[in-house]
Motif scaffolding. Structure first.
Motif: not given
Length: 156
Positions: A11, A14, A41, A45-46, A49, A70
């Motif tokens: 995190r 980022l 963003y 990300f979450e 993840e 990615q």
């Protein structure tokens, strides 16, 4: 170049990844690299993840993020139910270009696809990125399809 570690992004990295994505003429028009992470963003990300079919990888040396991509694993019914690896957002810091880092990062992703049982690896690259096209071809990718995209405007 120092020893490179390729691993999932953290995190706190980022902002560095978004800065890489924005570090060219095309990215500057698409990304918001103003030092603060836009909530979109963080939401992305979450989601990444929390989904084992997706990951953002970084290439790090001396605690500096020098590259990213990615990687997504996609099931499909075509080709007898073959899984595909999808590579997106490959970027290497200007200071690290030309030293083999991009090749190392993409090869890591290809190997991960093999380990997951994918039958092919695919990616797209903007047609204006002619050097990127040569790079991918040098790694064995072929420009076998025509890609299409449709932008869906969203309120942000």
């Amino acid at each position: 170049m120092s020893t490179i570690e390729i691993r999932p992004v953290r995190r706190q990295e980022l902002v560095a990844v978004v800065n890489l994505l924005a570090d060219d003429a095309l990215g500057q028009g698409r990304e918001r690299a103003d030092g603060d992470l836009h909530p979109d963003y963080l939401a992305a990300f979450e989601a990444i993840e929390n989904d084992p079919a997706h990951e953002v990888l970084v290439a790090v040396a001396n605690d500096e993020v020098l590259g990213c991509l990615q990687l997504s694993f996609l099931p499909g019914l075509s080709r007898r139910g073959m899984w595909r690896g999808q590579i997106e957002g490959v970027r290497v810091a200007r200071s690290a270009r030309g030293q083999g880092l991009g090749r190392q990062l993409v090869q890591w992703a290809i190997d991960a696809c093999r380990q997951r049982g994918c039958g092919l690896v695919q990616l797209t690259s903007d047609t204006r990125r002619t050097e990127a096209a040569r790079f991918y071809e040098s790694m064995g990718f072929t420009a076998s399809h025509v890609g299409f995209k449709l932008d869906l405007p969203q309120a942000r």
